[in-house]
Design a protein around this motif. Structure first.
Motif, PDB file in Angstrom:
ATOM      1  N   GLU A 133       9.317  28.581   7.637  1.00  0.00           N
ATOM      2  CA  GLU A 133       9.293  28.959   9.051  1.00  0.00           C
ATOM      3  C   GLU A 133       9.002  30.442   9.277  1.00  0.00           C
ATOM      4  OE1 GLU A 133      12.745  27.475  11.072  1.00  0.00           O
ATOM      5  OE2 GLU A 133      12.118  25.390  10.834  1.00  0.00           O
ATOM      6  N   ASP A 134       8.517  31.131   8.261  1.00  0.00           N
ATOM      7  CA  ASP A 134       8.051  32.500   8.465  1.00  0.00           C
ATOM      8  C   ASP A 134       6.781  32.490   9.312  1.00  0.00           C
ATOM      9  OD1 ASP A 134       9.879  34.184   7.264  1.00  0.00           O
ATOM     10  OD2 ASP A 134       8.930  34.109   5.292  1.00  0.00           O
ATOM     11  N   PHE A 135       6.550  33.601   9.997  1.00  0.00           N
ATOM     12  CA  PHE A 135       5.296  33.819  10.710  1.00  0.00           C
ATOM     13  C   PHE A 135       4.712  35.100  10.132  1.00  0.00           C
ATOM     14  CE2 PHE A 135       3.178  34.611  15.116  1.00  0.00           C
ATOM     15  CZ  PHE A 135       1.969  34.151  14.612  1.00  0.00           C
ATOM     16  N   ILE A 136       3.694  34.965   9.298  1.00  0.00           N
ATOM     17  CA  ILE A 136       3.192  36.092   8.523  1.00  0.00           C
ATOM     18  C   ILE A 136       1.773  36.474   8.946  1.00  0.00           C
ATOM     19  CG2 ILE A 136       4.600  35.340   6.570  1.00  0.00           C
ATOM     20  CD1 ILE A 136       1.985  34.496   5.161  1.00  0.00           C
ATOM     21  N   ALA A 137       1.403  37.702   8.612  1.00  0.00           N
ATOM     22  CA  ALA A 137       0.030  38.164   8.811  1.00  0.00           C
ATOM     23  C   ALA A 137      -0.608  38.410   7.456  1.00  0.00           C
ATOM     24  CB  ALA A 137       0.007  39.445   9.633  1.00  0.00           C
ATOM     25  N   LEU A 138      -1.811  37.908   7.287  1.00  0.00           N
ATOM     26  CA  LEU A 138      -2.620  38.206   6.110  1.00  0.00           C
ATOM     27  C   LEU A 138      -3.799  39.055   6.560  1.00  0.00           C
ATOM     28  CD1 LEU A 138      -2.790  34.797   4.174  1.00  0.00           C
ATOM     29  CD2 LEU A 138      -1.182  36.690   3.881  1.00  0.00           C
ATOM     30  N   ASP A 139      -3.843  40.274   6.099  1.00  0.00           N
ATOM     31  CA  ASP A 139      -4.936  41.179   6.425  1.00  0.00           C
ATOM     32  C   ASP A 139      -6.241  40.627   5.850  1.00  0.00           C
ATOM     33  OD1 ASP A 139      -6.258  43.400   7.344  1.00  0.00           O
ATOM     34  OD2 ASP A 139      -5.302  44.817   5.975  1.00  0.00           O
ATOM     35  N   ALA A 140      -7.352  41.140   6.330  1.00  0.00           N
ATOM     36  CA  ALA A 140      -8.643  40.746   5.775  1.00  0.00           C
ATOM     37  C   ALA A 140      -8.777  41.273   4.353  1.00  0.00           C
ATOM     38  CB  ALA A 140      -9.769  41.289   6.645  1.00  0.00           C
ATOM     39  N   GLY A 141      -9.518  40.540   3.526  1.00  0.00           N
ATOM     40  CA  GLY A 141      -9.794  41.037   2.188  1.00  0.00           C
ATOM     41  C   GLY A 141      -9.583  40.003   1.108  1.00  0.00           C
ATOM     42  N   THR A 142     -10.071  40.323  -0.081  1.00  0.00           N
ATOM     43  CA  THR A 142     -10.062  39.354  -1.168  1.00  0.00           C
ATOM     44  C   THR A 142      -8.704  39.234  -1.859  1.00  0.00           C
ATOM     45  OG1 THR A 142     -11.016  41.088  -2.579  1.00  0.00           O
ATOM     46  CG2 THR A 142     -12.529  39.510  -1.603  1.00  0.00           C
ATOM     47  N   THR A 143      -7.859  40.258  -1.796  1.00  0.00           N
ATOM     48  CA  THR A 143      -6.501  40.106  -2.327  1.00  0.00           C
ATOM     49  C   THR A 143      -5.692  39.189  -1.419  1.00  0.00           C
ATOM     50  OG1 THR A 143      -6.624  42.345  -3.252  1.00  0.00           O
ATOM     51  CG2 THR A 143      -4.453  41.317  -3.149  1.00  0.00           C
ATOM     52  N   SER A 144      -5.826  39.371  -0.113  1.00  0.00           N
ATOM     53  CA  SER A 144      -5.175  38.462   0.838  1.00  0.00           C
ATOM     54  C   SER A 144      -5.696  37.040   0.668  1.00  0.00           C
ATOM     55  CB  SER A 144      -5.426  38.932   2.271  1.00  0.00           C
ATOM     56  OG  SER A 144      -4.794  40.168   2.523  1.00  0.00           O
ATOM     57  N   LEU A 145      -6.973  36.908   0.369  1.00  0.00           N
ATOM     58  CA  LEU A 145      -7.550  35.580   0.154  1.00  0.00           C
ATOM     59  C   LEU A 145      -6.893  34.887  -1.039  1.00  0.00           C
ATOM     60  CD1 LEU A 145      -9.669  33.389   0.751  1.00  0.00           C
ATOM     61  CD2 LEU A 145     -11.281  34.693  -0.666  1.00  0.00           C
ATOM     62  N   GLU A 146      -6.640  35.630  -2.109  1.00  0.00           N
ATOM     63  CA  GLU A 146      -5.972  35.031  -3.269  1.00  0.00           C
ATOM     64  C   GLU A 146      -4.551  34.595  -2.915  1.00  0.00           C
ATOM     65  OE1 GLU A 146      -7.482  34.128  -6.006  1.00  0.00           O
ATOM     66  OE2 GLU A 146      -9.297  34.962  -5.085  1.00  0.00           O
ATOM     67  N   LEU A 147      -3.878  35.357  -2.066  1.00  0.00           N
ATOM     68  CA  LEU A 147      -2.554  34.943  -1.596  1.00  0.00           C
ATOM     69  C   LEU A 147      -2.668  33.680  -0.748  1.00  0.00           C
ATOM     70  CD1 LEU A 147       0.460  35.247  -1.147  1.00  0.00           C
ATOM     71  CD2 LEU A 147      -0.013  37.040   0.545  1.00  0.00           C
ATOM     72  N   ALA A 148      -3.665  33.626   0.113  1.00  0.00           N
ATOM     73  CA  ALA A 148      -3.863  32.452   0.966  1.00  0.00           C
ATOM     74  C   ALA A 148      -4.098  31.193   0.137  1.00  0.00           C
ATOM     75  CB  ALA A 148      -5.040  32.689   1.908  1.00  0.00           C
ATOM     76  N   ARG A 149      -4.785  31.316  -0.981  1.00  0.00           N
ATOM     77  CA  ARG A 149      -5.057  30.153  -1.839  1.00  0.00           C
ATOM     78  C   ARG A 149      -3.760  29.529  -2.371  1.00  0.00           C
ATOM     79  NH1 ARG A 149     -10.569  30.289  -2.740  1.00  0.00           N
ATOM     80  NH2 ARG A 149     -11.524  32.355  -3.001  1.00  0.00           N
ATOM     81  N   LEU A 150      -2.709  30.342  -2.487  1.00  0.00           N
ATOM     82  CA  LEU A 150      -1.443  29.855  -3.043  1.00  0.00           C
ATOM     83  C   LEU A 150      -0.526  29.227  -1.994  1.00  0.00           C
ATOM     84  CD1 LEU A 150      -0.605  32.879  -5.391  1.00  0.00           C
ATOM     85  CD2 LEU A 150      -1.759  30.747  -6.007  1.00  0.00           C
ATOM     86  N   LEU A 151      -0.751  29.523  -0.736  1.00  0.00           N
ATOM     87  CA  LEU A 151       0.176  29.094   0.313  1.00  0.00           C
ATOM     88  C   LEU A 151       0.322  27.577   0.447  1.00  0.00           C
ATOM     89  CD1 LEU A 151      -0.543  31.677   3.170  1.00  0.00           C
ATOM     90  CD2 LEU A 151       1.179  31.772   1.352  1.00  0.00           C
ATOM     91  N   PRO A 152      -0.760  26.794   0.379  1.00  0.00           N
ATOM     92  CA  PRO A 152      -0.593  25.341   0.562  1.00  0.00           C
ATOM     93  C   PRO A 152       0.340  24.692  -0.453  1.00  0.00           C
ATOM     94  CG  PRO A 152      -2.892  25.953   0.826  1.00  0.00           C
ATOM     95  CD  PRO A 152      -2.180  27.166   0.298  1.00  0.00           C
TER      96      PRO A 152
END
Length: 257
Positions: free
Chosen positions: A93-112
């Protein structure tokens, strides 16, 4: 002032200020612009700076963005290690912000794959938004505005205004350049304002930055390293860099494979 001392002072001014023109150097050192040009040429030959039209910048200065395709393959393993370390802070139930960029993209890949039933994510990054949009338990919000063709993200004044209406539990901020002295800097004023607002809107702030970006800086200051709650980087930092960052209030996390 002896010529050698003058050139050392000139190199110091350029390192501290970033982009400096010949007129500014002439006024600061009390010499002619012709003398400045001669000294700059000599310093460039000694690999101490880079000449620009009408002035000079330090070798660590990056005025322009790196193309995203090039960033995507640069330091990929380090970015993945940083992303895994960042995951441990994300809760249900966190509401987070992921900045633009390829490091954030790698974090996004792990979220699901995280054991969460509900998560909110706001991002200016088109690729991140598309990646997460198919996950039923993740609500994705794209901050609107003009799309920057280099970063493939929306970070203009409309995007900043969108963020002002949000209350985030945490923000994961990326950067192309950083160090303990110059802080977090970026290549445009639009990105500066967007990243600043990300930090203002969040209860906790995380800097995600690999060691290859350290000891470099760009024209626009986002924030000093002390403004972050956590700094997550990889083991490539020098001992001197670690010591400088550990002296800051931010919690330094050295992620390792």
């Amino acid at each position: 002032m002896l010529p050698a001392e003058r050139r050392r002072e000139m190199a110091r001014l350029i390192k501290n200020r970033g982009a400096v023109n010949t007129r500014e150097l002439a006024e600061a050192l009390g010499i002619s612009t012709m003398t400045v040009r001669r000294d700059l040429k000599l310093l460039e030959e000694r690999n101490q700076l880079e000449l620009t039209w009408g002035g000079a910048v330090p070798l660590s200065f990056e005025a322009n963005d790196i193309p995203r395709a090039r960033k995507a393959v640069s330091m990929l393993e380090a970015k993945q290690v940083i992303a895994r370390a960042a995951c441990q802070f994300i809760k249900n139930e966190d509401f987070i912000a992921l900045d633009a960029g390829t490091t954030s993209l790698e974090l996004a890949r792990l979220l699901p794959a995280l054991p969460l039933t509900s998560l909110g994510v706001v991002t200016p990054d088109l690729e991140i938004a598309l990646l997460l949009s198919g996950c039923d338990h993740i609500s994705v919000f794209l901050s609107g505005g003009l799309i920057d063709p280099v970063s493939r993200a929306c970070n203009d004044s409309d995007a900043v205004a969108y963020l002002r209406g949000l209350r985030l539990t945490m923000a994961f901020v990326g950067t192309n350049v950083w160090d303990a002295h110059h802080g977090i800097t970026t290549s445009t004023s639009a990105k500066m304002h967007y990243k600043r607002q990300l930090m203002t809107s969040a209860d906790k702030t995380f800097l995600l930055a690999d060691a290859s970006k350290y000891a470099k800086f760009s024209p626009w200051l986002v924030a000093g390293v002390e403004r972050f709650d956590h700094i997550i980087t990889d083991s490539g930092l020098t001992a001197e860099a670690r010591a400088a960052l550990e002296a800051a209030p931010a919690h330094l996390i050295i992620a390792d494979a």
